[in-house]
Design an enzyme around this catalytic site. Structure first.
Site, PDB file in Angstrom:
ATOM      1  N   GLU A 113       2.045   8.216  -1.188  1.00  0.00           N
ATOM      2  CA  GLU A 113       1.253   7.614  -2.261  1.00  0.00           C
ATOM      3  C   GLU A 113      -0.109   8.311  -2.271  1.00  0.00           C
ATOM      4  O   GLU A 113      -0.798   8.376  -1.253  1.00  0.00           O
ATOM      5  CB  GLU A 113       1.089   6.110  -1.989  1.00  0.00           C
ATOM      6  CG  GLU A 113       0.294   5.416  -3.059  1.00  0.00           C
ATOM      7  CD  GLU A 113       0.692   3.960  -3.231  1.00  0.00           C
ATOM      8  OE1 GLU A 113       1.755   3.560  -2.731  1.00  0.00           O
ATOM      9  OE2 GLU A 113      -0.083   3.227  -3.876  1.00  0.00           O
TER      10      GLU A 113
ATOM     11  N   ASN B 217       0.941  -0.059   1.349  1.00  0.00           N
ATOM     12  CA  ASN B 217       1.967  -0.758   0.575  1.00  0.00           C
ATOM     13  C   ASN B 217       3.235  -0.615   1.407  1.00  0.00           C
ATOM     14  O   ASN B 217       4.002   0.320   1.256  1.00  0.00           O
ATOM     15  CB  ASN B 217       2.118  -0.141  -0.816  1.00  0.00           C
ATOM     16  CG  ASN B 217       0.824  -0.288  -1.614  1.00  0.00           C
ATOM     17  OD1 ASN B 217       0.139  -1.300  -1.518  1.00  0.00           O
ATOM     18  ND2 ASN B 217       0.474   0.736  -2.363  1.00  0.00           N
TER      19      ASN B 217
ATOM     20  N   GLU C 280      -2.848  -6.358  -4.914  1.00  0.00           N
ATOM     21  CA  GLU C 280      -1.984  -5.512  -5.736  1.00  0.00           C
ATOM     22  C   GLU C 280      -0.507  -5.795  -5.486  1.00  0.00           C
ATOM     23  O   GLU C 280       0.297  -4.884  -5.321  1.00  0.00           O
ATOM     24  CB  GLU C 280      -2.318  -4.038  -5.503  1.00  0.00           C
ATOM     25  CG  GLU C 280      -3.764  -3.706  -5.850  1.00  0.00           C
ATOM     26  CD  GLU C 280      -4.101  -2.227  -5.750  1.00  0.00           C
ATOM     27  OE1 GLU C 280      -3.461  -1.521  -4.968  1.00  0.00           O
ATOM     28  OE2 GLU C 280      -5.021  -1.796  -6.469  1.00  0.00           O
TER      29      GLU C 280
ATOM     30  N   ARG D  43      -7.322  -5.371   5.802  1.00  0.00           N
ATOM     31  CA  ARG D  43      -8.103  -4.754   4.724  1.00  0.00           C
ATOM     32  C   ARG D  43      -8.768  -5.789   3.825  1.00  0.00           C
ATOM     33  O   ARG D  43      -8.174  -6.821   3.494  1.00  0.00           O
ATOM     34  CB  ARG D  43      -7.220  -3.850   3.870  1.00  0.00           C
ATOM     35  CG  ARG D  43      -6.705  -2.663   4.641  1.00  0.00           C
ATOM     36  CD  ARG D  43      -5.761  -1.859   3.786  1.00  0.00           C
ATOM     37  NE  ARG D  43      -6.406  -0.817   3.029  1.00  0.00           N
ATOM     38  CZ  ARG D  43      -6.087  -0.504   1.780  1.00  0.00           C
ATOM     39  NH1 ARG D  43      -5.194  -1.208   1.118  1.00  0.00           N
ATOM     40  NH2 ARG D  43      -6.672   0.515   1.182  1.00  0.00           N
TER      41      ARG D  43
ATOM     42  N   ARG E 255     -14.273  -7.434 -10.753  1.00  0.00           N
ATOM     43  CA  ARG E 255     -13.494  -6.969  -9.603  1.00  0.00           C
ATOM     44  C   ARG E 255     -14.393  -6.516  -8.453  1.00  0.00           C
ATOM     45  O   ARG E 255     -14.051  -6.673  -7.284  1.00  0.00           O
ATOM     46  CB  ARG E 255     -12.565  -5.834 -10.047  1.00  0.00           C
ATOM     47  CG  ARG E 255     -11.724  -5.283  -8.924  1.00  0.00           C
ATOM     48  CD  ARG E 255     -10.653  -4.346  -9.459  1.00  0.00           C
ATOM     49  NE  ARG E 255     -10.345  -3.325  -8.471  1.00  0.00           N
ATOM     50  CZ  ARG E 255      -9.643  -2.233  -8.707  1.00  0.00           C
ATOM     51  NH1 ARG E 255      -9.147  -2.013  -9.910  1.00  0.00           N
ATOM     52  NH2 ARG E 255      -9.416  -1.340  -7.757  1.00  0.00           N
TER      53      ARG E 255
ATOM     54  N   LYS F 130     -13.351  -0.697   2.163  1.00  0.00           N
ATOM     55  CA  LYS F 130     -13.526   0.597   1.484  1.00  0.00           C
ATOM     56  C   LYS F 130     -15.014   0.876   1.298  1.00  0.00           C
ATOM     57  O   LYS F 130     -15.819  -0.056   1.222  1.00  0.00           O
ATOM     58  CB  LYS F 130     -12.836   0.590   0.124  1.00  0.00           C
ATOM     59  CG  LYS F 130     -11.321   0.672   0.216  1.00  0.00           C
ATOM     60  CD  LYS F 130     -10.683   0.915  -1.147  1.00  0.00           C
ATOM     61  CE  LYS F 130      -9.167   0.906  -1.008  1.00  0.00           C
ATOM     62  NZ  LYS F 130      -8.467   1.190  -2.268  1.00  0.00           N
TER      63      LYS F 130
ATOM     64  N   ASP G  16     -13.065   1.220  -5.942  1.00  0.00           N
ATOM     65  CA  ASP G  16     -11.909   1.933  -5.416  1.00  0.00           C
ATOM     66  C   ASP G  16     -12.114   3.440  -5.295  1.00  0.00           C
ATOM     67  O   ASP G  16     -11.607   4.189  -6.113  1.00  0.00           O
ATOM     68  CB  ASP G  16     -10.702   1.661  -6.321  1.00  0.00           C
ATOM     69  CG  ASP G  16      -9.397   1.933  -5.612  1.00  0.00           C
ATOM     70  OD1 ASP G  16      -9.454   2.426  -4.486  1.00  0.00           O
ATOM     71  OD2 ASP G  16      -8.331   1.644  -6.187  1.00  0.00           O
TER      72      ASP G  16
ATOM     73  N   GLU H  97      -7.746  11.152  -4.636  1.00  0.00           N
ATOM     74  CA  GLU H  97      -7.086  10.419  -5.718  1.00  0.00           C
ATOM     75  C   GLU H  97      -7.891  10.458  -7.010  1.00  0.00           C
ATOM     76  O   GLU H  97      -7.340  10.610  -8.089  1.00  0.00           O
ATOM     77  CB  GLU H  97      -6.852   8.964  -5.292  1.00  0.00           C
ATOM     78  CG  GLU H  97      -6.222   8.126  -6.390  1.00  0.00           C
ATOM     79  CD  GLU H  97      -5.916   6.690  -5.961  1.00  0.00           C
ATOM     80  OE1 GLU H  97      -6.080   6.369  -4.764  1.00  0.00           O
ATOM     81  OE2 GLU H  97      -5.523   5.897  -6.830  1.00  0.00           O
TER      82      GLU H  97
ATOM     83  N   HIS I  54     -14.105   4.566 -12.932  1.00  0.00           N
ATOM     84  CA  HIS I  54     -12.770   4.106 -13.305  1.00  0.00           C
ATOM     85  C   HIS I  54     -12.453   4.409 -14.772  1.00  0.00           C
ATOM     86  O   HIS I  54     -11.979   3.547 -15.512  1.00  0.00           O
ATOM     87  CB  HIS I  54     -12.649   2.598 -13.036  1.00  0.00           C
ATOM     88  CG  HIS I  54     -11.237   2.163 -12.738  1.00  0.00           C
ATOM     89  ND1 HIS I  54     -10.253   2.161 -13.682  1.00  0.00           N
ATOM     90  CD2 HIS I  54     -10.641   1.729 -11.602  1.00  0.00           C
ATOM     91  CE1 HIS I  54      -9.112   1.729 -13.148  1.00  0.00           C
ATOM     92  NE2 HIS I  54      -9.324   1.473 -11.878  1.00  0.00           N
TER      93      HIS I  54
HETATM   94  C1  BDP Z   1      -5.766   2.570  -4.881  1.00  0.00           C
HETATM   95  C2  BDP Z   1      -4.531   3.391  -5.083  1.00  0.00           C
HETATM   96  C3  BDP Z   1      -3.284   2.669  -4.669  1.00  0.00           C
HETATM   97  C4  BDP Z   1      -3.456   2.114  -3.266  1.00  0.00           C
HETATM   98  C5  BDP Z   1      -4.695   1.242  -3.231  1.00  0.00           C
HETATM   99  C6  BDP Z   1      -5.016   0.724  -1.836  1.00  0.00           C
HETATM  100  O1  BDP Z   1      -4.435   3.733  -6.437  1.00  0.00           O
HETATM  101  O2  BDP Z   1      -2.220   3.577  -4.744  1.00  0.00           O
HETATM  102  O3  BDP Z   1      -2.345   1.405  -2.874  1.00  0.00           O
HETATM  103  O4  BDP Z   1      -5.806   1.988  -3.616  1.00  0.00           O
HETATM  104  O5  BDP Z   1      -5.952   1.212  -1.241  1.00  0.00           O
HETATM  105  O6  BDP Z   1      -6.858   3.433  -4.957  1.00  0.00           O
HETATM  106  O7  BDP Z   1      -4.334  -0.176  -1.349  1.00  0.00           O
END
Ligand code: BDP
Length: 715
Positions: A176, A219, A300, A333, A345, A369, A374, A402, A530
């Site tokens: 991923e 995930n 998510e 996390r 968010r 993070k 993100d 990413e 974003h």
């Molecule tokens: C996002 C990504 C996703 C990740 C998520 C995460 O798009 O694929 O699963 O972070 O950190 O930036 O869990």
């Protein structure tokens, strides 16, 4: 000069090619004439770390100096390099001051010249075996970077305990957000086949001090916790052990249901606790030094304790209890935001976790993070830093790009990492930097951690973009010592990876140092965030709305809020009030557009198009200025790189040249697409200095990028 040798990048920064300068080579050869490895029993904690250090030194010196340095048990002559562990060698311990040994700590090293029995020697010693390996790599780095033997003496210790790489790798080898091929973990052939790459991976990590790896995606797939996979994990752990690397796994919270046959995964249910207890025991039987679990819960779509009306602390503590006596840790996390979207968010991680401060077990680390959204090209630091003084917080950084061009665009990320680590939260007075919170020194935590989402894959050169290796390297170096400068790290990396020629180091370092800012400029300047394409996140997509994204806070329009009246997300008290989550001095500074740094302006403020910027330009003109500047920077990189032809081996030169060409084209696409889109609202002409867009907005909006690597939808 020796002729340039073709290089496919596989060796990373561990290139031990012969030093061309005769006198320099001779000076090292004179300083190290033999490697002394006293006969010592192996360490139960770091088995084979000393022999590994010895072999690395022998190999490295053979390459760099062109000599076979003999290995002996006792020093016999001037120039002996003596390897040893202080806690197991009273004789060596007597030569090192108490203060120095304390400074080296548990995992650091000491390199110190001494004269013993009339023989000039260099000690390479540590309190634990792994420190000797770290010292060996430091010594080799010293030589690789042509530093003088006169400055060989050094003491260094990591500031952070767990220096982790997080792989987002799936069991089917899909990564991923991975842009450099497949996962290097060949689960199908493990545990029988041990790809030599595993060892090379461990070497590279140990050389920069990384000591923990999470093998699997956040995930998570519960199958990795089944016996069959645990045996595979154990095989990898066996390869990593001499390199001081402990293995962690992601734990899918619903695993008791999925692979345990239970009806619930409620963390307070006794059967669930028992199941995890037994599972942890099974893991430790196979992997006695197992590091622990990383968990993404209730985020998510991932399962978690809230599915049963329990808190994140309930979930984390339940898991933590099962591994506490084995020295294991749970990294839980804080990347959590609700499906129902009750609030901005950017505020939700803080709202969810801050009230839980003090409720976690001692072996839980909350992993945050760097920013509250993100991994954007630029984000203000996450407001949780400093807001949970009773909980150790790990900083999670993304090494894989990413949102910064995958492995196509050059973006040296150390300046981004440094910016976060040096950010002053002011939560406990000035100087309460993220770095000091994360390393545990501010709140005096006994454990500390930092995590980087890996950019490593099966590509021959590991990272896809040859220069993206620098991000893996810099992450490790900063994890070891977050006070190092990103520029010094860049230069060190260039010397090892390309050349010690100042005509390479200077221009290439300058280019690396500017590269992340260039990406910010041509994609999301002035605090925009974003606004990328939906799903795969590659390329511009400021037009992405809730219809495209499925939910508002995955769209772009939610974040930029461009309208006729202006642009930007109001996070002041008049807006979402996300600023209330920051300490007063920060809050005050960022509440007023006049004192908000330009680079965060539209993160916190919604401003009219004719808002007067510090530069004197209107906001609209400034936006154009930045987008154009980003493109110009890439063109400058192309020139700089072109000037290195002949000074860099042809395969890597050609590869980077091609990538820079593509980056220039895509930077223009970002610029044109974003400016044309925003122009619909600003209703102003493009500023003079901005090049005319190549295509219409309709064209950019109709571009469908397919088969982009790392897109989870493609699995
Ligand atoms: C996002 C990504 C996703 C990740 C998520 C995460 O798009 O694929 O699963 O972070 O950190 O930036 O869990």
């Amino acid at each position: 000069m020796l002729p340039l040798r073709a290089d496919d990048g596989y060796r990373l920064w561990l290139r031990y090619d012969r030093i061309a300068d005769d006198s320099l080579r001779a000076s090292y050869a004179q300083a190290i004439t033999e490697i002394v490895v006293p006969a010592q029993p192996d360490s139960p904690w770091f088995p084979r770390s000393i022999p590994t250090a010895r072999d690395e030194l022998v190999e490295g010196l053979r390459g760099l100096l062109g000599v076979d340095v003999p290995v002996v048990e006792k020093p016999t002559r001037d120039g002996a390099l003596v390897l040893g562990v202080l806690t197991r060698s009273p004789e060596l311990a007597a030569l090192v001051s108490e203060r120095d040994s304390r400074a080296a700590g548990e995992h650091g090293y000491i390199i110190q010249p001494v004269v013993r029995d009339g023989v000039r020697q260099t000690l390479l010693v540590a309190n634990r075996d792994i420190g000797v390996l770290y010292g060996a790599f430091a010594l080799l780095r010293h030589i690789q970077t042509h530093r003088s033997v006169a400055t060989l003496a050094q003491i260094s210790a990591p500031r952070i305990h767990l220096r982790m790489l997080n792989h987002w790798d799936n069991l089917d080898r899909f990564i991923e957000r991975g842009y450099a091929g497949q996962s290097i973990w060949d689960w199908f052939n493990l545990p029988d086949v041990l790809d030599p790459r595993y060892r090379d991976y461990a070497r590279a990590n140990a050389s920069i001090g990384i000591n923990a790896v999470v093998l699997t995606n956040v995930n998570a797939n519960a199958s990795v916790l089944t016996r069959k996979y645990l045996e595979k994990v154990a095989a990898l752990a066996g390869v990593f052990r001499p390199y001081g690397i402990r293995v962690f796994l992601t734990a899918r919270f619903s695993a008791p249901i999925e692979i345990g046959g239970l009806k619930t995964a409620d963390p307070l249910d006794p059967a669930v606790r028992e199941w995890w207890q037994a599972k942890s025991q099974e893991i430790y039987q196979l992997i006695p030094d197992f590091g622990g679990f990383l968990v993404k819960a209730n985020s998510e779509g991932q399962p978690g304790p809230q599915d049963y009306g329990r808190t994140h602390a309930d979930g984390a503590n339940m898991l933590a209890d099962t591994i506490l006596t084995r020295g294991g840790h749970v990294l839980w996390r804080a990347f959590v935001y609700s499906h129902e979207m009750p609030d901005d968010r950017a505020k939700q991680g803080y709202s969810e976790f801050q009230p839980l401060d003090g409720e976690f077990r001692s072996n839980v680390i909350v992993q945050v993070k760097n920013g509250a959204i993100d991994f954007m090209p630029r984000e203000p630091f996450h407001p949780l830093f400093g807001a949970m003084p009773r909980t150790p917080l790990a900083l999670e950084l993304q090494i894989t790009q990413e949102y910064l061009g995958g492995s196509v665009h050059l973006a040296y990320l150390a300046p981004l990492f440094e910016e976060v680590l040096d950010a002053d939260t002011h939560t406990a007075g000035s100087g309460s930097t993220v770095g000091r919170i994360v390393d545990g020194s501010l709140d005096l935590h006994g454990i500390s951690a930092i995590a980087g989402v890996a950019n490593i894959g099966s590509d021959r050169n590991w990272t896809g973009h040859p220069l993206a290796q620098a991000n893996w390297y810099a992450y490790g170096r900063l994890a070891w010592d977050h006070t190092l400068s990103s520029e010094a790290i860049a230069k060190e990396w260039i010397r090892q990876t390309f050349s010690n020629d100042p005509d390479v180091i200077q221009p290439l370092a300058a280019m690396l140092m500017e590269s992340r800012e260039a990406v910010v400029d041509y994609s999301m300047p002035l605090g925009l965030h974003h606004i990328m394409a939906v799903g795969h996140h590659y390329g511009p997509g400021p037009w992405v709305d809730v219809k495209d994204a499925g939910r508002a806070d995955w769209s772009s329009v939610y974040y930029h809020r461009a309208a006729v009246d202006g642009i930007g997300f109001d996070r002041t008290a008049r807006g979402s009030d996300a600023l209330s989550q920051y300490a007063k001095p920060v809050r005050e500074r960022w509440s007023d557009p006049a004192t908000t740094p330009d680079e965060l302006l539209l993160w916190f403020h919604h401003l009219p198009w004719d808002y007067r910027m510090k530069s004197g330009r209107t906001l609209w003109d400034e936006l154009g200025f930045y987008y154009q500047r980003g493109v110009d920077s890439v063109r400058r990189f192309q020139k700089t790189w072109g000037g290195l032809e002949g000074k860099i081996d042809a395969p890597r030169f050609t590869h980077v040249k091609a990538l820079l060409g593509r980056q220039e084209r895509e930077a223009r696409e970002w610029r044109d697409a974003c400016l044309l889109y925003f122009q619909q609202f600003s209703k102003r002409p493009l500023p003079e200095h901005v090049e005319k867009p190549e295509y219409s907005l309709e064209h950019y909006m109709s571009v469908k990028r397919r088969n982009i690597p790392g897109d989870p939808a493609r699995r």
